[in-house]
Design a protein around this motif. Structure first.
Motif, short mmCIF file in Angstrom:
data_model
loop_
_atom_site.label_atom_id
_atom_site.label_comp_id
_atom_site.label_asym_id
_atom_site.label_seq_id
_atom_site.Cartn_x
_atom_site.Cartn_y
_atom_site.Cartn_z
N ASP A 419 44.61 15.14 8.64
CA ASP A 419 43.91 14.58 9.80
C ASP A 419 42.39 14.72 9.63
OD1 ASP A 419 46.24 13.86 10.96
OD2 ASP A 419 46.29 15.50 12.42
N ASP A 420 41.96 15.87 9.09
CA ASP A 420 40.51 16.06 8.88
C ASP A 420 39.99 15.02 7.89
OD1 ASP A 420 40.31 18.38 10.53
OD2 ASP A 420 41.20 19.55 8.91
N ASP A 422 41.35 12.07 7.23
CA ASP A 422 41.39 10.72 7.83
C ASP A 422 40.24 10.53 8.81
OD1 ASP A 422 43.59 10.44 6.27
OD2 ASP A 422 45.05 10.60 7.88
N GLU A 423 39.95 11.59 9.56
CA GLU A 423 38.83 11.51 10.52
C GLU A 423 37.51 11.28 9.75
OE1 GLU A 423 38.76 14.99 13.11
OE2 GLU A 423 36.61 14.69 13.47
N THR A 424 37.38 11.98 8.64
CA THR A 424 36.16 11.84 7.83
C THR A 424 36.04 10.43 7.27
OG1 THR A 424 36.26 14.17 7.25
CG2 THR A 424 34.93 12.76 5.82
N ALA A 426 37.31 7.71 8.47
CA ALA A 426 36.99 6.77 9.55
C ALA A 426 35.50 6.84 9.88
CB ALA A 426 37.83 7.09 10.79
N THR A 427 34.96 8.06 9.91
CA THR A 427 33.53 8.22 10.21
C THR A 427 32.68 7.61 9.09
OG1 THR A 427 34.11 10.29 11.30
CG2 THR A 427 31.78 9.92 10.90
#
Ligand SMILES: Cc1ncc(COP(=O)(O)O)c(C=O)c1O
Length: 440
Positions: A419-420, A422-424, A426-427
């Motif tokens: 998740d970390d 994927d979040e990165t 996306a950012t």
């Protein structure tokens, strides 16, 4: 928002500059217009003095392989600190870390600890010079190996000064080096098998060592080709030159270190960073007959290796706790996160329509806004525009919860989850979209 002249970091930077040239003690933490000051870290996140939390892909330039406040490391430090902080005697925990590393790393039969990767390199060089009775060392153009005089050459030479493609100039990377140091350093064109072979052979009688980092951080984590490493191993063996791997950074690629991954065994290995569990560390390891130059039980002592903090029990305890957690399964999981990040960034580049290359291996990732392939320093597509794009992305990320090394390098930690990542990604995609919209 960064930058903000009224922020606490901006104020601390101003205050720091009154008492320290440049405001602090470490060139690598600086970026324009001022660096962010940290206050705490937990897991894969670091918090600055403004209270802003970010996913940390700097990980203290690779040393924090478990991210921040890893419970096992903190427990080891806490219990060691209750017993003994530092002492003028050897300790058992030093032997335990030495046993772990010698068992894992093919080229390391014996090892000695110091306090930085630079020292690990310094003592590898000194051991090689003592063992061979020769004065010169060879290193690759574009590679960084720490602060030692004789190796801080041709780290990032400019085209004006770098000289012949097949026989690079030895260019001082800093002021303060003597001509003698420059004369004793030979610079090899990385991954150029024939030219490097010829240079090593031409200087063979005077060469104590060839120093190679198998995955070069300053060159977008470009890897030495198998042909190059085989040539260097063969030609050094043939001429009695020692092969030193600098794995201070690249040791994190696998359970047996970078040498385990590439299948070439050096005579000496310099280490640092992750093996200290986050505390200051360096190490020099290698063949027992070469390491014997440090043997203080033999007279006369050939290479004096002292240091008030060498193998201090706090670092040894933290390193042992960190390295014990780096099981083969932990490497597999961490390196899969690295693949996920590389794949994600590649897709993001495609989605927003930006040219770029995503490089590196295992848990080391480099983004360059240019898709030209490269195998050595001179081919590295790091022109002004690419550098400005990556700095702009770095700033965007800072303002959106992610911190990376400003030159586009990212180091992962075991504290990260999918998740970390994927979040990165996306950012980063949003940051790249911003680059497109602002006309980069
Ligand atoms: C390949 C390599 N060698 C040596 C060093 C020096 O290590 P230290 O900063 O711990 O002195 C570094 C530091 O980044 C490095 O990347």
């Amino acid at each position: 928002m960064y930058p903000d002249p009224n922020s606490r970091s901006a104020q601390l930077f101003e205050r720091g500059q009154r008492v320290m040239p440049g405001g602090n003690s470490r060139v690598g933490v600086m970026f324009e217009p001022y660096p962010l000051y940290a206050v705490s870290g937990s897991g894969c996140r670091v918090t600055d003095v403004e209270g802003v939390e970010r996913i940390d892909f700097v990980n203290n330039w690779s040393s924090l392989i478990h991210g921040h406040s890893n419970p096992e490391v903190l427990d080891a430090i806490a219990s060691q600190s209750q017993r003994l902080l530092a002492v003028g005697m050897p300790t058992e925990v030093e032997i335990e870390l030495a046993e772990l590393l010698t068992a894992r790393v093919p080229g390391v039969e014996q090892i000695r600890f110091s306090n930085s990767g630079s020292e690990g390199v310094v003592f590898a060089l000194r051991a090689a010079k003592a063992f061979t009775g020769r004065a010169k060392i060879a290193k690759a153009e574009g590679a960084y190996h720490g602060n030692a005089d004789s190796i801080e050459v041709s780290v990032a030479p400019s085209p004006k000064r770098w000289g012949d493609e097949h026989a690079p100039n030895t260019v001082a990377a800093t002021e303060g080096l003597t001509d003698g140091v420059l004369r004793d350093s030979i610079v090899l064109p990385f991954n150029d098998v024939e030219a490097s072979r010829q240079l090593i052979e031409a200087h063979a009688a005077e060469l104590a060592a060839v120093v190679i980092d198998p995955v070069v951080s300053r060159m977008g984590f470009v890897q030495a080709t198998p042909e190059y490493l085989t040539m260097v191993r063969d030609v050094t063996t043939a001429h009695g030159i020692l092969l030193i791997f600098d794995e201070v950074f690249s040791f994190r690629v696998g359970y047996h270190g970078a040498q385990g991954e590439v299948g070439i065994t050096p005579d000496l290995t310099a280490m640092g960073k992750i093996i200290g569990g986050g505390l200051p560390v360096g190490a020099t390891g290698g063949r027992a007959d070469v390491m014997a130059v440090f043997d203080q039980t033999k007279k006369p002592l050939r290479v004096e290796h002292g240091g008030t903090y060498n193998a201090n029990p706090m670092t040894m305890a933290a390193g042992l706790a960190a390295m014990r957690q780096m099981t083969p399964e932990a490497y597999t999981r961490l390196n899969a996160l690295g693949d996920r990040l590389r794949d994600g960034i590649r897709s993001a580049l495609g989605e927003v329509g930006l040219a770029g290359g995503v490089h590196g291996c295992a848990s080391m990732v480099a983004l360059i806004f240019n898709d030209a392939p490269f195998t050595n320093y001179r081919e590295l597509p790091l022109r002004r525009r690419e550098a400005e794009m990556v700095y702009a992305l770095h700033r965007y990320l800072l303002n959106h919860g992610v911190t990376i090394i400003p030159h586009g390098l990212m180091l992962l930690s075991t504290a990260m989850t999918e998740d970390d990542i994927d979040e990165t990604v996306a950012t980063m995609r949003d940051g790249m979209q911003m680059l497109v919209e602002t006309g980069f």
